[in-house]
Design a protein around this motif. Structure first.
Motif, PDB file in Angstrom:
ATOM      1  N   ARG A 231      12.735   5.190   0.692  1.00 60.08           N
ATOM      2  CA  ARG A 231      12.168   6.348   1.376  1.00 60.08           C
ATOM      3  C   ARG A 231      11.184   7.054   0.468  1.00 60.08           C
ATOM      4  O   ARG A 231      11.150   6.841  -0.740  1.00 60.08           O
ATOM      5  N   SER A 232      10.403   7.934   1.061  1.00 63.75           N
ATOM      6  CA  SER A 232       9.339   8.609   0.316  1.00 63.75           C
ATOM      7  C   SER A 232       9.870   9.424  -0.847  1.00 63.75           C
ATOM      8  O   SER A 232       9.201   9.598  -1.858  1.00 63.75           O
ATOM      9  N   SER A 246       6.282   6.115   4.259  1.00 63.42           N
ATOM     10  CA  SER A 246       7.416   7.033   4.302  1.00 63.42           C
ATOM     11  C   SER A 246       8.744   6.290   4.217  1.00 63.42           C
ATOM     12  O   SER A 246       9.738   6.839   3.767  1.00 63.42           O
ATOM     13  N   ARG A 247       8.735   5.042   4.673  1.00 64.10           N
ATOM     14  CA  ARG A 247       9.964   4.257   4.613  1.00 64.10           C
ATOM     15  C   ARG A 247       9.623   2.766   4.526  1.00 64.10           C
ATOM     16  O   ARG A 247       8.825   2.258   5.317  1.00 64.10           O
ATOM     17  N   TYR A 249      11.315  -1.343   3.638  1.00 60.99           N
ATOM     18  CA  TYR A 249      12.547  -2.130   3.721  1.00 60.99           C
ATOM     19  C   TYR A 249      12.443  -3.297   2.743  1.00 60.99           C
ATOM     20  O   TYR A 249      11.550  -4.147   2.863  1.00 60.99           O
ATOM     21  N   THR A 273       8.925  -4.282  16.782  1.00 62.93           N
ATOM     22  CA  THR A 273       7.753  -3.612  16.243  1.00 62.93           C
ATOM     23  C   THR A 273       6.881  -4.676  15.587  1.00 62.93           C
ATOM     24  O   THR A 273       7.073  -5.874  15.834  1.00 62.93           O
ATOM     25  N   LYS A 276       3.579  -3.769   9.256  1.00 69.71           N
ATOM     26  CA  LYS A 276       2.390  -3.020   8.885  1.00 69.71           C
ATOM     27  C   LYS A 276       1.867  -3.471   7.528  1.00 69.71           C
ATOM     28  O   LYS A 276       0.691  -3.828   7.395  1.00 69.71           O
ATOM     29  N   THR A 297       6.816  -2.596   5.578  1.00 70.14           N
ATOM     30  CA  THR A 297       6.828  -1.386   6.400  1.00 70.14           C
ATOM     31  C   THR A 297       6.524  -1.780   7.839  1.00 70.14           C
ATOM     32  O   THR A 297       5.935  -2.834   8.099  1.00 70.14           O
ATOM     33  N   GLU A 299       5.087  -0.738  11.863  1.00 63.67           N
ATOM     34  CA  GLU A 299       4.098   0.089  12.548  1.00 63.67           C
ATOM     35  C   GLU A 299       4.757   1.230  13.308  1.00 63.67           C
ATOM     36  O   GLU A 299       4.122   2.248  13.581  1.00 63.67           O
ATOM     37  N   ASP A 300       6.039   1.059  13.659  1.00 68.13           N
ATOM     38  CA  ASP A 300       6.776   2.098  14.383  1.00 68.13           C
ATOM     39  C   ASP A 300       7.982   2.538  13.564  1.00 68.13           C
ATOM     40  O   ASP A 300       8.505   1.784  12.746  1.00 68.13           O
ATOM     41  N   GLU A 301       8.420   3.766  13.795  1.00 71.34           N
ATOM     42  CA  GLU A 301       9.619   4.260  13.137  1.00 71.34           C
ATOM     43  C   GLU A 301      10.853   3.681  13.816  1.00 71.34           C
ATOM     44  O   GLU A 301      11.073   3.896  15.007  1.00 71.34           O
ATOM     45  N   ASP A 303      15.222   2.756  13.364  1.00 74.03           N
ATOM     46  CA  ASP A 303      16.456   3.019  12.630  1.00 74.03           C
ATOM     47  C   ASP A 303      17.002   1.676  12.157  1.00 74.03           C
ATOM     48  O   ASP A 303      17.699   0.969  12.888  1.00 74.03           O
TER      49      ASP A 303
END
Length: 432
Positions: A231-232, A246-247, A249, A273, A276, A297, A299-301, A303
């Motif tokens: 995370r950021s 911001s996040r 994986y 998704t 990115k 990362t 393209e979409d947020e 969980d």
């Protein structure tokens, strides 16, 4: 052996067999005859009285092994020839150390099983052959050792070879080479034997150099188990050239390849998704492939977290809570049906219970039979079970993807590895 201008290819092989079949002596012979032993090692294993070399001591690293004259742990040794590099995993012969053989064979390209010419095929030989086959090893080399103790008799060799051909019907090797050797004297190990002119095929080292493993592990579907979420607020510990996000994986690609812009699915949630960015230890990249470690990362947020698995769209994996698997029991404590264990597969850690023992392996026939004692499964037993999981498991069958299709069961009270397992199928399977 002619030198090569290219970097020699690497092959890993596991040795197995019954106790006192001469595995340690054979490995010592390979190391000695390929000049892979340092002078100080040679001095350490020479007899003070006769100046003879005890080749078996080259693989006995533990004090307990030297005192008992057996191999207990898995001993890894390395040597090379002009055309190939080798990593040897020397596993124990005693039945109580069968679990070590599973460890040795799980990462091998080839199995080398020894048979004592004076004893023939034993139950432990059958167990090791079956485990190697179960673990998906395609290539098998069988060394009929101690041929000097049967006067190098071709008839004895052919009898054992014929019995192996009968067993082959229950095994899944693509090729089996059977070689008569005397590890003590070096016959057919690195050089051809003058004592066995009736054998005109390859020596052991020639067979090891010629095995083609290039077609193994060809499963290419993309699998990226998430190991860590970045995370950021904790980016400062990572490379500045990995990109701003911001996040992210993090994980290791266990198969396939991934590129920026690829449409992906995160399992078991089935959220979709696109990729990115991808970064490695070298910074931002457009594409990565197994076995690289990456940070991606989306393209979409979404969980997503540790234990989830990223796959490409169109390359489905299986997800479910009820699985069937072949297992080798490795705990001194017997399996207890419906007791809760922990199942670890990749980055997934899930509570699990064995709900049913379906089959047990008959080591005399190498045929699975209905469990006569459906609630009893003890050390070194091999069989097929049904497992109920507290959460969905993401996997591929072991036959197509070794990493995504293997797991261990952990005894929660002792934290010991209770079993090694190979995933077979699902009831009411859910393919994503």
């Amino acid at each position: 052996m002619p030198a090569s201008t290219q970097t020699p290819s690497l092959i890993r092989f596991a040795t197995a067999g019954s106790v006192d079949d001469g595995k340690s002596t054979l490995i010592g012979r390979l190391l000695y005859d390929t000049k892979s032993i340092l002078d100080d090692q040679l001095d350490a294993i020479k007899s003070r009285l006769t100046d003879e070399i005890d080749l078996a001591r080259l693989t006995d690293g533990l004090k307990a092994e030297r005192e008992q004259g057996i191999t207990i742990d898995v001993a890894y040794r390395y040597f090379s020839t002009g055309s190939r590099r080798f990593i040897i995993a020397d596993s124990p012969g005693h039945v109580e150390y069968t679990r070590n053989m599973v460890t040795a064979a799980s990462n091998a390209d080839l199995a080398m099983v020894l048979i004592d010419a004076t004893k023939g095929i034993t139950q432990q030989t059958r167990r090791h052959l079956y485990i190697a086959s179960l673990l998906g090893l395609q290539h098998l080399v069988v060394c009929i050792n101690k041929m000097d103790l049967v006067n190098f008799a071709e008839e004895r060799f052919r009898d054992i070879e014929d019995e192996l051909q009968t067993l082959r019907q229950q095994l899944n090797f693509s090729d089996i080479a059977v070689i008569p050797v005397s590890a003590f004297h070096g016959d057919n190990v690195v050089t051809s034997s003058k004592n066995m002119p009736w054998y005109t095929s390859r020596t052991l080292i020639e067979q090891l150099e010629s095995v083609d493993i290039s077609r193994q592990n060809t499963f290419r579907h993309t699998r990226l188990p998430i190991q860590h979420v970045i995370r950021s607020d904790n980016q400062s510990s990572h490379r500045s050239d990995a990109g701003d996000f911001s996040r992210g994986y993090a994980g290791r690609l266990v198969s396939g390849r991934l590129a920026a812009g690829d449409p992906i699915v995160v399992l078991p949630s089935s959220r979709r998704t696109k990729i990115k960015t991808i970064s490695t230890s070298d910074g931002l990249v457009q594409e990565a492939e197994a076995p690289q470690s990456v940070v991606v990362t989306f393209e979409d947020e979404l969980d997503a977290g540790r234990g989830n698995v990223i796959i490409k769209e169109g390359e489905p994996a299986t997800v479910g809570r009820t699985i069937q698997a072949s297992i080798c029991w490795m705990d001194d404590e017997a399996l207890i049906v419906n007791q809760v264990y922990l199942l670890k597969q990749g980055t997934q850690l899930i509570k699990a219970r064995v709900s049913n023992i379906l089959e047990k392996l008959n080591l005399d026939t190498l045929v699975s039979e209905n469990a006569a004692e459906p609630n009893k499964f003890e050390l070194n037993q091999i069989g097929k079970v049904e497992i109920q999981l507290a959460e969905p498991l993401v996997f591929d069958p072991y036959a197509t993807n070794k990493t995504m299709g293997s797991f261990i069961l952990i005894n929660q009270s002792s934290n010991a590895t209770a079993a090694a397992g190979l995933l077979l199928e699902l009831k009411n399977e859910d393919v994503q």
